[in-house]
Design an enzyme around this catalytic site. Structure first.
Site, PDB file in Angstrom:
ATOM      1  N   SER A   1       0.858  -1.184   0.000  1.00 41.38           N
ATOM      2  CA  SER A   1       0.000   0.000   0.000  1.00 41.38           C
ATOM      3  C   SER A   1       0.895   1.234   0.000  1.00 41.38           C
ATOM      4  O   SER A   1       1.694   1.444   0.907  1.00 41.38           O
ATOM      5  CB  SER A   1      -0.910  -0.008   1.232  1.00 41.38           C
ATOM      6  OG  SER A   1      -1.828   1.058   1.172  1.00 41.38           O
TER       7      SER A   1
ATOM      8  N   SER B   1       3.010  -1.573   4.129  1.00 45.71           N
ATOM      9  CA  SER B   1       3.104  -0.189   3.684  1.00 45.71           C
ATOM     10  C   SER B   1       4.308  -0.034   2.768  1.00 45.71           C
ATOM     11  O   SER B   1       5.265  -0.816   2.824  1.00 45.71           O
ATOM     12  CB  SER B   1       3.260   0.756   4.875  1.00 45.71           C
ATOM     13  OG  SER B   1       4.592   0.767   5.353  1.00 45.71           O
ATOM     14  N   ASP B   2       4.285   0.979   1.926  1.00 49.12           N
ATOM     15  CA  ASP B   2       5.510   1.364   1.259  1.00 49.12           C
ATOM     16  C   ASP B   2       6.423   2.025   2.295  1.00 49.12           C
ATOM     17  O   ASP B   2       6.026   2.248   3.447  1.00 49.12           O
ATOM     18  CB  ASP B   2       5.218   2.303   0.088  1.00 49.12           C
ATOM     19  CG  ASP B   2       6.273   2.227  -1.012  1.00 49.12           C
ATOM     20  OD1 ASP B   2       7.400   1.774  -0.725  1.00 49.12           O
ATOM     21  OD2 ASP B   2       5.977   2.615  -2.152  1.00 49.12           O
ATOM     22  N   ALA B   3       7.643   2.336   1.897  1.00 52.68           N
ATOM     23  CA  ALA B   3       8.642   2.843   2.837  1.00 52.68           C
ATOM     24  C   ALA B   3       8.146   4.117   3.526  1.00 52.68           C
ATOM     25  O   ALA B   3       7.837   5.107   2.856  1.00 52.68           O
ATOM     26  CB  ALA B   3       9.945   3.114   2.103  1.00 52.68           C
TER      27      ALA B   3
END
Length: 555
Positions: free
Chosen positions: A238, A285-287
């Site tokens: 996401s 999550s993305d970074a």
């Protein structure tokens, strides 16, 4: 049926009783502090005891390893990390090929090159090689495939990391990639939810926007995510991408909330992805150090919302202990409920059990399985099918040292986010070995292109992140304003060869000869030279529109 059995007996986990029992007993043995730490996957650079001690003290769900050139030290460190883990780690990487490949692995093409080959079986073969080597080294989770749609040629974040602009081509290659990874013990992840490629900006620098209507999204990005879920993909990333149409359909007065990043959007994660699309796997999550996340609100507010809004894993932290404290504070004041924490950990532990880490998560690397000659030969044969002749309107090719002996090369060198700018390319030396006399233009050189038999622009900008724009920078290439304005290709044979970004014709639509080769690794440079010299045919097909919609660029 309790929550563990309900989640983990269903796809994509479908764990047997032993796997579910391991999750149950492991979760039951954790106190709250241990549970909080298992929400994180941390970045891991470097090698040696200090790295092992730091990660072990953090006791995360896993690490994402970025590999340096010393393969032995990297593998020794991974072995030590696994041996010291209190609970087996998820060890993740971006298995995107080319310069993103681990230092100990086979050199393989990147996604855009595979899209140019346009053979799903070839993509499956490359994914199989990467998966077998990854699992042999101890990597068990890949943040691939990228299923973004390169709909807007100026989108720098997709470019060479994606599978092109045609959703049908993306679907075929992505599903082949997922199936091959997961058949060989590496969990796949589709990204970047809810879909990138329509914004010419980079979510590393700001929250980007997916501007599609719900109907158009369902026909494109939505169809790709549904197909991946039906195939059994284990994870979805996401991202820090907003989808205003979907939010506004639920709340026409949403205002700024319509532009909330998906990584902290309950509507996009829990309602759309989990509810409407039926995804039961891990949402990561993305970074979170990216500006597309941090620009939205203070981290004290944002980080707990990652978990509360439906992500099961928090990716990366610049300040791990402070981030752990942020999650503990949110549990204390109710922003994250104990039930939501346990739900996230059931999926995290379920992924570990699906991977069999409860059985062999501490096994050392199988070094004999890495960089095998037969895999190199297979990958090279596939790589050789990628170079694409975009145009040659004056019949320049094939090149010959008899006709084009004196060659002037303008080059960026290899430019990637992890390797910096200007790493030398092997291509000029390859030309010299064929009998060409090669001069590389340097800043400050006062050279006249008309003194040469051939001018080559050799570009190597690949997997570019945190670059607000990508373009043919005439000033930088030629050394200043005077050189930037010169166009002698009506007098001197001239070509542009891109080992990366495929859209330079936007800035040079009348360039008479253009070859796109998508990836900077040496095997791609060698394969492209073979095509340029006429020893091999150009077999790649354009996976994007290299003419950028311009009326004059193809002529």
């Amino acid at each position: 049926m309790n929550q563990i059995d309900r989640i983990l007996s269903a796809p994509p986990f479908t764990l047997d009783g032993a796997g579910r029992d391991w999750v149950r007993s492991t979760l039951g043995a954790m106190d709250r502090a241990a549970k909080v730490r298992q929400l994180f996957v941390h970045l891991c650079f470097g090698t040696g005891a200090e790295v092992v001690d730091r990660i072990t003290a953090l006791a995360p769900a896993g690490i994402t390893k970025f590999f340096g050139p010393d393969a032995t030290a990297e593998l020794d460190t991974l072995d030590a990390l696994r041996a010291a883990a209190p609970i087996p780690y998820l060890v993740s990487a971006d298995l995107e090929g080319s310069r993103m490949s681990p230092s100990f692995g086979t050199e393989v093409p990147n996604p855009l090159a595979l899209a140019a080959v346009d053979d799903a079986q070839a993509s499956a073969t490359i994914a199989r090689i990467m998966a077998e080597e990854a699992r042999a080294a101890g990597i068990n989770w890949s943040f691939t495939p990228v299923i973004d749609i390169n709909a807007l040629f100026r989108s720098p974040i997709v470019a060479t990391r994606g599978l092109g602009s045609d959703p049908d081509r993306i679907r075929a290659h992505a599903l082949a990639h997922i199936a091959a990874l997961q058949a060989h013990g590496v969990a796949a992840t589709v990204k970047h939810w809810p879909g990138e490629g329509h914004d010419d900006r980079d979510q590393h620098l700001l929250t980007t926007i997916n501007p599609l209507s719900i109907d158009d999204w369902n026909a494109t990005h939505g169809a790709l995510y549904r197909a991946a879920i039906e195939t059994g993909v284990m994870a979805v990333m996401s991202a820090h991408i907003a989808f205003p149409a979907y939010v506004l359909a639920h709340d026409p007065d949403a205002g700024l909330e319509a532009c909330r990043p998906a990584s902290v959007s309950a509507l996009l994660n829990r309602v759309l992805l989990r509810g409407e699309l039926g995804f039961n796997g891990v949402i990561v999550s993305d970074a979170t150090p990216m500006a597309g996340f941090g620009a939205w609100a203070h981290r004290d507010e944002m980080l707990p919302e990652v978990v509360a809004s439906g992500c099961d894993v928090i990716l990366f932290s610049d300040e791990p202990e402070a981030d752990i404290a942020r999650i503990e504070a949110a549990l204390h004041d109710g922003r994250i409920t104990p039930e939501r924490l346990d739900e996230a950990l059931i999926r995290v532990l379920g992924l570990k059990a699906w991977l069999g880490l409860h059985r062999d998560g501490r096994a050392p690397a199988d070094r004999g399985r890495l960089a095998r000659p037969e895999d190199a030969a297979t990958a090279q044969a596939i790589t050789a099918r990628a170079p694409t002749l975009v145009k040659d309107v004056r019949g320049l090719l094939p090149l010959s040292p008899d006709r084009h002996r004196r060659v002037l090369v303008y080059t960026t060198g290899i430019v990637t986010p992890l390797h910096g700018d200007g790493m030398p390319m092997a291509f000029p030396d390859m030309l010299r070995a064929e009998g060409f006399e090669v001069t590389i233009h340097r800043p400050g050189d006062q050279l006249d292109q008309r003194d040469f038999d051939l001018v080559l622009f050799v570009m190597g900008e690949e997997t570019l992140l945190t670059r607000g724009r990508i373009f043919l920078d005439w000033n930088r290439l030629t050394g200043g304003m005077h050189g930037a304005m010169q166009r002698h290709w009506h007098q001197v044979p001239t070509a542009l060869i891109s080992f990366g970004y495929p859209y330079y014709l936007y800035d040079a639509p009348r360039m008479p000869c253009v070859v796109n080769a998508y990836a900077t690794m040496d095997t791609m440079q060698r394969a492209t030279l073979d095509c340029l010299l006429g020893r091999a045919p150009f077999r790649g097909t354009n996976p994007v529109d290299p003419f950028c919609g311009l009326p004059d660029a193809r002529y």
